[in-house]
Design an enzyme around this catalytic site. Structure first.
Site: not given
Ligand code: NAD
Length: 253
Positions: A39, A65, A92, A156, A160
């Site tokens: 993270d 990153d 994720n 977005y 996805k």
């Protein structure tokens, strides 16, 4: 947390320091896995690793990153050095920069594609080098119900949609090597990301869910845990919606 048949396994969770990612890390740890969190947010990483370690989980938190190949490769090497293996990757990490396209900057587009999609390519490439040698692996990519399309979400939604296609292609590429690649497509989930929306939008979103509730990180983690099991060896290339029925009605908000 309970140890189980998975006790030697190692799972990497990107964006695992908070929100859905932390819920996934907790669920995989409950199944006895050792955990590596990747993270950007060092403070959240410290809190997450402390909480997992307090529950007797073997865990490392790495400041990574996931849009940077060098950073990703170094972090995967660090996991191999520490644990000697990687069995599960959960891609994720993700962001939103919602705007109608005429207001969307080049940076809004590039950031979302890089964090949501390019990161999954980089992390898959790095772990597959190890999983292919072991001839075993479980990769779970976090997509979104929004890949179906959404007003103000062209960046977005496209990112996805790319995740769903990446998942299908890698599933075919690695099926004969004992490695499965699946995706989970969450609907609306109560996380720090959801709470960045204004309260009117939060309310409209909640009302648009057929199940009449917002999902939890645990709801998403349950589906990820299913794909991550050894027993799920004959399931690959699939995208599972976890959205309280919202993918069926596809309402616009
Ligand atoms: P969140 O913002 O709560 O957590 C995302 C985590 O990713 C954070 O810890 C953040 O620091 C980390 N991150 C961001 N950029 C990074 C980078 N470049 N490198 C490393 N880490 C980085 O988000 P969330 O709501 O928990 O979302 C998790 C995933 O679920 C995302 O892929 C998101 O698109 C997807 N999703 C969320 C919802 C929702 O309603 N919350 C719905 C559908 C899909």
């Amino acid at each position: 947390m309970n140890a189980s048949t998975h006790s030697a396994e190692v799972a990497i969770v990107t964006g695992g320091a908070k929100g859905i990612g932390f819920g996934i890390a907790q669920a995989l740890a409950r199944g006895g896995r050792r955990i590596a969190l990747f993270d950007l947010d060092r403070t959240a990483l410290d809190e997450a690793t402390t909480e997992l370690a307090a529950a007797d989980v073997e865990v490392i938190g790495l400041a990574v990153d996931v849009t940077n190949s060098e950073s990703v490769n170094q972090a995967v090497d660090a996991v191999i050095q520490r644990f000697g293996r990687v069995d599960i990757l959960v891609n994720n990490a993700g962001i939103v920069r919602d705007k109608r396209i005429t207001k969307m900057s080049d940076e809004d587009w590039d950031m979302v594609i890089d964090v949501n999609l390019k990161s999954q390519f980089l992390c898959c490439r790095a772990v597959l080098a190890h999983m292919s040698t072991a001839r075993y692996g479980r990769i779970v990519n976090i997509a979104s119900r929004a890949w179906l399309g959404g007003v103000g979400q062209s960046n977005y939604s496209a990112s996805k949609g790319g995740v769903v296609s990446l998942t299908r292609s890698l599933a075919l590429e690695w099926a004969s090597a004992g490695i499965t690649v699946n995706a989970v497509a969450p609907g609306i989930v109560d996380t720090p990301l959801f709470r960045t929306f204004d309260s009117a939008l939060q309310e409209r979103l909640q009302k648009s869910v057929p199940a009449q509730r917002i999902g939890t990180p645990a709801d998403i983690a349950h589906a990820v845990s299913f794909f991550a099991q050894r027993e799920a060896s004959y399931i690959t290339g699939q995208t599972l919606y976890v959205c309280g029925g919202r993918s069926l009605s596809s309402p616009s908000v």
